[in-house]
Design an enzyme around this catalytic site. Structure first.
Site, PDB file in Angstrom:
ATOM      1  N   SER A 129       0.863  -1.183   0.000  1.00 15.14           N
ATOM      2  CA  SER A 129       0.000   0.000   0.000  1.00 15.14           C
ATOM      3  C   SER A 129       0.894   1.226   0.000  1.00 15.14           C
ATOM      4  CB  SER A 129      -0.939   0.001   1.227  1.00 15.14           C
ATOM      5  OG  SER A 129      -0.196  -0.128   2.424  1.00 15.14           O
ATOM      6  N   LEU A 164      -8.676  -3.290  15.214  1.00 14.14           N
ATOM      7  CA  LEU A 164      -9.139  -4.137  14.121  1.00 14.14           C
ATOM      8  C   LEU A 164      -8.429  -3.703  12.843  1.00 14.14           C
ATOM      9  CD1 LEU A 164     -11.026  -6.129  12.617  1.00 14.14           C
ATOM     10  CD2 LEU A 164     -12.740  -4.282  12.554  1.00 14.14           C
ATOM     11  N   ASP A 165      -7.747  -4.629  12.186  1.00 16.11           N
ATOM     12  CA  ASP A 165      -7.037  -4.370  10.933  1.00 16.11           C
ATOM     13  C   ASP A 165      -7.785  -5.089   9.810  1.00 16.11           C
ATOM     14  OD1 ASP A 165      -5.271  -3.931   8.874  1.00 16.11           O
ATOM     15  OD2 ASP A 165      -3.526  -4.841   9.848  1.00 16.11           O
ATOM     16  N   VAL A 166      -8.553  -4.336   9.026  1.00 16.95           N
ATOM     17  CA  VAL A 166      -9.388  -4.905   7.964  1.00 16.95           C
ATOM     18  C   VAL A 166      -8.560  -4.985   6.680  1.00 16.95           C
ATOM     19  CG1 VAL A 166     -11.524  -4.676   6.656  1.00 16.95           C
ATOM     20  CG2 VAL A 166     -11.417  -3.875   9.031  1.00 16.95           C
ATOM     21  N   SER A 191      -7.098 -13.652   1.693  1.00 18.60           N
ATOM     22  CA  SER A 191      -6.037 -14.358   0.979  1.00 18.60           C
ATOM     23  C   SER A 191      -5.385 -15.403   1.873  1.00 18.60           C
ATOM     24  CB  SER A 191      -4.980 -13.360   0.492  1.00 18.60           C
ATOM     25  OG  SER A 191      -3.808 -14.027   0.061  1.00 18.60           O
ATOM     26  N   GLN A 194      -1.539 -14.911   1.991  1.00 15.08           N
ATOM     27  CA  GLN A 194      -1.158 -13.829   2.886  1.00 15.08           C
ATOM     28  C   GLN A 194      -1.272 -14.261   4.343  1.00 15.08           C
ATOM     29  OE1 GLN A 194      -3.648 -10.444   1.832  1.00 15.08           O
ATOM     30  NE2 GLN A 194      -1.958  -9.520   0.698  1.00 15.08           N
ATOM     31  N   CYS A 358       0.602   2.508 -13.064  1.00 17.77           N
ATOM     32  CA  CYS A 358      -0.044   3.143 -11.917  1.00 17.77           C
ATOM     33  C   CYS A 358       0.799   4.288 -11.367  1.00 17.77           C
ATOM     34  CB  CYS A 358      -0.331   2.114 -10.827  1.00 17.77           C
ATOM     35  SG  CYS A 358      -1.817   1.136 -11.136  1.00 17.77           S
TER      36      CYS A 358
END
Length: 395
Positions: A129, A164-166, A191, A194, A358
């Protein structure tokens, strides 16, 4: 040989050389920096309408070969497309189906490609990210650590708080929050690849007692307000326009009163979320992020507000993501031989175009990246946020 090329190409002044299947070459301008090798004769006629998705698809499928640095290839191909096509960027986007099965398959397609492949060009924590460049001169490693720190500071994360890690990815942020800020973390991903590596890294760092990671859809999150803080990084791009309201309500239900919610993700240029870039968005939809949809800042902000959360801070990191992607693209280009041993040839071609493309898109303002901080205020409207942002930069 001039007669074999479309007349529209003969008046262009671009640093581009076309090399045909029979070896003949045609320069579209002086001192070409990029060569497109046309292997399929049927491709010549398509150069009269060279949309970026058509050019990208031809490269992925082996109908074209590209010579020159990948960043220069992207720039010159955009100039070619811009010279011959109108800037019409399409009609209103079609809303896509986003049920649990469809989303799980899309996530698996993208993220379960190969952990080793991602390790070639991501930082050591595998933060997939936008990084945060405090001065602009940081290494990728330094900028990703700064991003983790910036997120935790914005959340005013305290020791012992439940985070909380979404969309926790490979667990880099979860481990940072536990290790550096003393938080307890519950992370979710769709995933399997992951999750397995993330759990290995949690165990290796001795953080098992602070971090729990699960394969879980955001629609199945507990709605009892058990979490002190919520963070979602690079995940809501997969939610889809039709499900944004449900997504925001799930975050609202998960966080306690007075708690903070941070949504960090890519946003669209246009308010209706339609793609830009003369087919660039269509290429990403087909080859990179199937079923992905980017909402505009106004769209996600409206849904956050309608869910009952109060937006208290918004920050654009568009140029930060352009630089992050430049780092990723350069690292992949430096490791092409190793990458070719890890993923199929077509996948490698996709990723070379995707990362460099990108970087170009963020630099040009075709897409953006916003961090949106919101609070679930107490019933009387109060919350515990500081009066200013000074604590973010002078802790």
């Amino acid at each position: 040989m001039l007669a074999q090329l479309p007349p529209a190409l003969q008046n262009l002044q671009l640093p581009l050389r076309l090399r045909l299947w029979d070896g003949h070459e045609f320069n579209l301008g002086p001192t070409p920096s990029v060569t497109i090798v046309v292997k399929d004769p049927q491709m010549v006629s398509q150069f009269t309408h060279p949309s970026l998705d058509a050019l990208g698809a031809a490269f992925v499928e082996g109908k074209l070969e590209l010579e020159g640095s990948i960043s220069e290839v992207i720039r010159v191909c955009d100039e070619l497309s811009s010279a011959l096509l109108d800037e019409n960027e399409g009609s209103h986007p079609e809303r896509k189906l986003h049920d649990k099965e469809t989303d799980a398959k899309a996530i698996s397609y993208h993220y379960d490609l190969s952990n080793a492949f991602y390790q070639l060009w991501l930082d050591s924590d595998m933060a997939y990210s936008c990084a945060y460049f405090e001065t602009g001169s940081e290494t990728l490693e330094q900028a990703q650590q700064a991003k983790f720190r910036h997120l935790c500071r914005k959340l005013r994360l305290q020791p012992g708080e439940y985070l909380l890690d979404v969309g926790c990815g490979w667990g880099g942020l979860a481990r940072f929050a536990a290790r550096e800020f003393g938080a307890r973390v519950f992370g979710i991903t769709l995933s399997q690849a992951q999750l397995e590596l993330a759990r290995e890294r949690v165990k290796a760092e001795g953080l098992d007692d602070q971090i729990e990671l699960q394969l879980l859809d955001y629609r199945d999150l507990p709605q009892d307000g058990r979490f002190d803080k919520v963070v979602s990084v690079g995940m809501f791009e997969h939610v889809g326009h039709a499900n944004l309201a449900q997504y925001c309500k799930a975050l609202f239900g998960a966080v306690k009163e007075g708690g903070l919610v941070m949504n960090h993700g890519i946003t669209a240029k246009h308010t209706d979320g339609r793609p830009v870039g003369r087919g660039a968005g269509d290429f990403i939809e087909k080859y990179v992020f199937p079923n992905g949809e980017l909402p505009h800042l106004s769209m996600i902000s409206a849904e956050i507000s309608e869910a009952g959360l109060e937006i208290v801070d918004v920050e654009s990191l568009r140029l930060h993501y352009a630089r992050t992607l430049d780092h990723w693209s350069e690292r992949l280009e430096d490791n092409l031989e190793a990458a070719a041993k890890l993923v199929p040839e077509q996948a490698l071609r996709i990723w070379r175009l995707y990362l460099a493309g990108c970087a170009y898109a963020f630099a040009r303002g075709w897409i953006n990246l916003h961090q949106i901080l919101a609070v679930k205020a107490h019933p009387d409207g109060s919350h515990e946020l500081p009066w200013t942002r000074d604590d973010l930069y002078h802790p």
